[in-house]
Write an enzyme that holds these catalytic residues in place. Structure first.
Site, PDB file in Angstrom:
ATOM      1  N   GLU A   1       0.827  -1.214   0.000  1.00 20.08           N
ATOM      2  CA  GLU A   1       0.000   0.000   0.000  1.00 20.08           C
ATOM      3  C   GLU A   1       0.854   1.254   0.000  1.00 20.08           C
ATOM      4  O   GLU A   1       0.507   2.265  -0.621  1.00 20.08           O
ATOM      5  CB  GLU A   1      -0.948  -0.001   1.197  1.00 20.08           C
TER       6      GLU A   1
ATOM      7  N   HIS B   1     -11.699  -5.269   8.127  1.00 21.52           N
ATOM      8  CA  HIS B   1     -12.414  -5.040   6.867  1.00 21.52           C
ATOM      9  C   HIS B   1     -13.655  -4.164   7.041  1.00 21.52           C
ATOM     10  O   HIS B   1     -14.499  -4.128   6.161  1.00 21.52           O
ATOM     11  CB  HIS B   1     -12.843  -6.372   6.240  1.00 21.52           C
TER      12      HIS B   1
END
Ligand SMILES: Cc1ncc(C[n+]2csc(CCOP(=O)(O)OP(=O)(O)O)c2C)c(N)n1
Ligand SMILES: Cc1ncc(C[n+]2csc(CCOP(=O)(O)OP(=O)(O)O)c2C)c(N)n1
Ligand SMILES: [Mg+2]
Ligand SMILES: [Mg+2]
Lengths: 326, 363, 326, 363
Positions: free
Chosen positions: C60, C129
């Site tokens: 990321e 999540h």
């Protein structure tokens, strides 16, 4: 009692912690041989050995990530992040792991890691070396976030942070490193110093809520206000998460006026939470809107204009005035 | 004269194998597996067969709505059984999130494995009970926890080692590289067990890295091994050797096991969108369980009765999985308030009380 | 007008942006061949090529870091972070570089990078999540932070975000991906949609300020309140930094009551800022303290209890009631 | 039979040198430096001498309180001049924060270089003017910016390459590894120029990594070079060769230049706390400027008049530095409000107006 500056008081707290508990370790960039760029760990590598005062590679994520692993093994690591602006590479390890591991494990694991961060401006530093990023961690459930504001509070709070079984983000205002005070090094670590806000100066007309580097600004402003006949109560929050809102509310209910002061940008800075809570809890006692004074909502500027950027006595008193206007 | 140039040459190492595709042994009879081969292969076979059945049952439960999600380890059982059985039970293990074979081998119970996937808790076993940490879903991050733990092992002067599982995709995270570097620099007694199953969700190795992973590890100063991950015996021998060297004070080890994620990424994934059926079929033909069984049969290491017993045990496990699963209730939210800190803070206590009162008002 | 769910509307926005400007690139994990785990980029790699819709390694920090470099080269990268909980490894590149580069360069550089983040709970996902981490970025000077709340707003706002010359953190509420609505794909990108809050439902008795996933909760609550004779005004903030406080204040001055609602933990969540600003600006109009309703101050829990954790219609209406108590 | 083990062997490569310690050429007369050796050495010598003088003057200004901080590049001039002059002026460069020699060679002016260190601005030059980005202080992060830029170069079909400077310590950051991996995987036309000056503040190489940096880069699939960083000609030849390969579509390159940070970390640093004077002295004896000068004298590449001219030019520069420095005023805070976004937001505009009004109230 010993007369120490804040860096030396922190050094003493590290020394006591290392001496008292063989599981305490220090880790960070340049903290061993050099003693840290602010010399907070000066002499400790020599005294306790390179295996307990560990000079690490330059990898903030690994400093925190391996500290977590060491904590799982039963150690009590104290990490130093060299400067406020360099904690971000460790952000994932802090917010996704350090903060959550206890909850994720259903309370089966404990991760007693302390992360020391020299923070804030006012020392004419270069970019990335003057940031106030406490709100990120205070917003993160599972972390304790505290800020010391004097040699005495530094000693007591760092001892307590290291002794705490929870992860603690420990902020050290850089511009206070050289402030001196009598410190009682005989204090044993006391958990409650991580929770309680402190009234630094009692007053009756308005409440200043602040912490860390700006406690001095608040006290200076209170002195000036006194001369103008206004009595300001100054509260040092010390713990930014959780916050000791009861103490704050009691003061504001008494004074009817509040100003929250910090260096960080105001937008979603700690002042937002404090102002929101005061405005809610003291709705019927407030004589005027809660004022917030902080850094402007800009990235921290070059040092040539930091005095303009940082909230100072003038801006604070101006905000106090506003609580009396209307 | 041209300057000194060291061009990277493609790595031509072939993964180390012990069994041929048809199961026959490629190594001499005298090979030291550390224990009699029948004992070893039976243990490995049982681990793998139980894990396979676990996967099938959990998959079915997900399809029936009893689990929210399941990540299959189907196809990777050899890489996991071969490695977890090659270290000591006292060696601490950091799994990623797909190490069900390893978890079962360590004794983690059904009731402890399912809650994460049913959504009734985030983890359910005590890592110290099995010397097996809870799963970590944030890729690569457990590598650093493992290195830290291993630093602690070394500080303690213990002769334990640490093993950490990682996937091919997770190796691209910065944390993974920092972990390799720290392991080498800190001389941490750790063994990195990389399961290269070819894919990271839809991303194949070729889009993830250029040089093989074991080459990378070597570049950081680790001892590095490449092994056929569908060959339980090869994995076992390699990890045994690597672990012994680490335990003896050698450099940290990196074992890259070449295997395949037969089951797709998760029950939410649709692998047909990105991979060839032919590729899948070629790996199904290399099924690690069938391969070990052929070897055991060829070498007379087990008889039908053994295989029947394991099959029966697997069925019993499947039934247990089902009955345990449907009975799992969520850990209440109130315990999260209590478990976020070692001592609940006043602020959380107040919030919990408000929450409980509010919930109570509906009862 | 086309009837689309929100994922498809976002897909259409990406398609239009790629088609209109050859400098637009998409980058992220599994966004190409797979079309993204939520299929938001479905078909785009095929249509525009793997060089413009780039499947990246799992890093990321590199996704954002290289996007910055691509932006310096004149590209306009749109990064996807696969799930909210995986943006933290990129935190340094976002807050220390993306946010600051324009300021640091004295306005000489521009970094038109959009970072799309599927976020929030309510879809029974596994840990990491379901997070709502918008406050971190909203507190970061130099970033624009926006949240869409419907197919139409998703289309218009994503177009505008990509067209913006400033970095934009673009949040997509996961639980709204499958919501359908008529969308006008002919809209050209309009910068103002990145600034303006919207009144979703007019009312007179109290103001609900919210955004993203909880807009539906607010509208549902407003329906119920209506039946009980209470008229709630629902404001969708859309932009979390900066916030359109004028619209909010106008509403609160009219209704005299306000509740701020979001999924994120309340402590230093967006609601803290909104409540602090309302409490300040509308001090003399407020009939009752501003209420905040949000996730509890815990790490996001396992999905089995997420319905209890997430603020719902009941908790919202309870808070509304409190603004009428006293 | 034991499994296939690839133990890391310590890297025995010696760094590539062109000049001996006494300055004599170690390479044949026929060596192709791309241009006449006198032209090249004079350019490099001038770059280095001016940079050295810059350092000295800036150091003095810091001691006099005119600069808040200065990081010297003293000792590293050959690594920087040799590399920056070996690529094309159109190749974009990402410096770290100590690349003053490179900056000067690219034409960045005194007035543009000093503000960061005086605290009057965070950066002052336009990167596009010199194809030289502003400095980056957050370690390793510029590596990813550079890789992204190089991805853009490749997308554009341009024959430019990108060069990025990084230090030995910064290589430990996860971002640095991600950058190596992405460069290789994305086939980005980039050259990593690592100046290994032995130290990262007080941290020596031995505490930073186990295997040499160029070995690590090779492990990621890059072409990797090890060069004597105090030998301007060796650096130049190596980077020229490496750049040509990258430009021709080869793998990305990693050049590790072994050099030394003679000046200490910064004007705030006290290197006597952690390093031996003997070590320092041994490197002062290997001063890259003196070495190149000896070579030029030995080989008759320049006469005294040349050296005198450069010395005079350096003095002029020093005077300019001083006069420019003391005249630098801070960029006003109000321009930060305007420069944070491309278009100032309403919220910032209001805050700026309040600020200006408040400031005005004191005037
Ligand atoms: C930091 C982070 N980014 C993204 C994800 C989303 N994600 C989950 S699994 C996965 C693929 C992992 O691939 P690999 O490491 O090869 O393991 P495998 O699933 O093949 O076992 C991704 C991208 C994540 N969990 N963590
Ligand atoms: C992310 C980050 N962590 C820490 C620092 C503090 N710091 C500044 S320079 C430095 C040492 C860097 O060493 P190296 O990369 O070898 O470069 P050198 O200074 O030797 O040129 C450190 C630790 C930083 N700038 N950035
Ligand atoms: Mg994989
Ligand atoms: Mg260095």
């Amino acid at each position: 009692m010993t007369n120490l500056n804040m860096a030396k008081a922190l050094n003493a707290a590290l020394r006591s912690s290392l001496a008292d508990d063989p599981k305490v370790l220090l880790m960070g960039e340049d903290i061993g041989t050099l003693g840290g760029v602010f010399r907070v760990s000066d002499g400790l590598a020599k005294e306790f050995g390179a295996h307990r005062v560990i000079d690490t590679p330059i990898s903030e994520s690994a400093i925190v990530g391996t500290a977590i692993g060491l904590a799982l093994r039963g150690y009590r690591p104290v990490c130093e992040i060299q400067f406020d602006g360099f904690v971000y590479p460790a952000f994932d390890q802090i917010v996704a792991h350090l903060a959550k591991l206890r909850g994720r494990s259903g309370g089966r694991l404990r991760v007693p890691v302390t992360i020391r961060i020299p923070f804030g401006g006012g020392i004419k530093a270069i970019e990335h070396h003057s940031e106030s990023n406490e709100a990120y961690f205070a917003h993160t459930a599972g972390l304790r976030v505290v800020v010391c504001s004097s040699p005495g509070s530094a000693y007591d709070m760092l001892r307590a942070a290291i002794a705490s079984d929870d992860p603690v983000i420990f902020y050290e205002p850089k511009r206070l490193y050289w402030d001196k005070e009598e410190v009682d090094l005989a204090h044993a670590p006391l958990a409650s110093v991580l929770d309680a806000a402190v009234v630094l100066r009692a007053g009756t007309d308005a409440t200043i809520v602040t912490y860390g580097p700006t406690t001095r600004v608040a006290l200076a402003a209170a002195n000036i206000a006194q001369q103008e006949g206004r009595s300001l109560e100054v509260i040092d929050l010390r713990s930014l998460s959780p916050i000791d809102i009861d103490l704050v509310n009691a003061s504001v209910r008494k004074t009817g006026r509040a100003v929250v002061l910090h260096e960080a940008p105001t937008f979603l800075g700690l002042g937002a939470e404090v102002a929101a809570q005061i405005s809610h809890d003291c709705f019927y006692s407030l004589q005027a809107p809660v004022q917030r004074v902080g850094g402007y909502n800009l990235p921290y500027p070059h040092s040539g204009v930091e005095d303009e950027y940082l909230p100072d006595v003038d801006r604070l008193l101006d905000a106090v005035d506003r609580t009396f206007e209307e | 004269m041209a300057p000194d140039v060291a061009t990277t040459t493609p790595d031509v190492d072939a993964p180390f194998s012990v069994m041929g595709a048809d199961g026959h042994l490629l190594v001499p009879d005298t090979t030291d597996f550390g224990e009699p081969l029948d004992v070893l292969t039976r243990r490995l076979y049982r681990d793998m067969a139980l894990a396979r059945r676990f996967d099938q049952e959990a998959f079915a439960l997900q399809r029936q709505g009893e689990l929210a999600l399941w990540l299959l380890c189907t196809g990777q059982e050899a890489a996991q059984a071969g490695s977890i059985r090659a270290i000591r039970d006292t060696d601490f293990v950091f799994p990623s999130y797909r190490e069900h074979t390893a978890a079962i081998a360590r004794g983690v119970t059904v009731a402890e494995m399912l809650p994460l996937w049913r959504g009734t808790a985030q983890s359910s076993w005590s890592p110290s009970d099995y010397r097996f940490n809870i799963y970590t879903l944030v890729l690569g991050t457990q590598m650093l926890h493992a290195v830290g733990y291993a630093m602690g092992v070394r500080l303690d002067g213990s002769d334990e080692i640490v093993m950490v599982y990682v996937g091919d995709g997770a190796m691209s995270e910065g944390d993974s590289s920092e972990a390799l570097n720290w392991a080498a620099t800190m001389q941490a007694p750790i063994l990195f067990m990389a399961q290269n199953n070819g894919w990271a969700i839809s991303t194949p190795n070729a889009k993830q890295f250029k040089a093989p992973l074991h080459t990378r590890a070597r570049g950081f100063g680790l001892d590095s091994y490449l092994v056929d991950g569908n060959d339980a015996l090869a994995v076992h021998l390699t990890v045994r050797e690597a672990a012994a060297r680490v335990r003896a004070g050698g450099a940290p080890a990196f074992v890259e096991a070449i295997t395949y994620r037969i089951g797709g990424h998760s029950t939410s994934d649709d692998p047909s969108r990105y991979r060839d059926d032919a590729e899948l079929q070629s790996w199904i033909a290399r099924d690690p369980i069938a391969r070990l069984r052929r070897c055991m049969e060829l070498e007379g290491l087990a008889d039908d009765a053994f295989f029947d017993r394991v099959a029966a045990e697997a069925e019993t496990l499947a039934a247990e999985i089902r009955s345990v699963c449907v009975a799992l209730d969520p850990v209440p939210l109130s315990s999260l308030f209590r478990n976020t800190f070692v001592t609940e803070t006043l602020a959380l206590q107040r919030e919990r009380e408000e929450h409980e009162e509010f919930q109570g008002s509906f009862e």
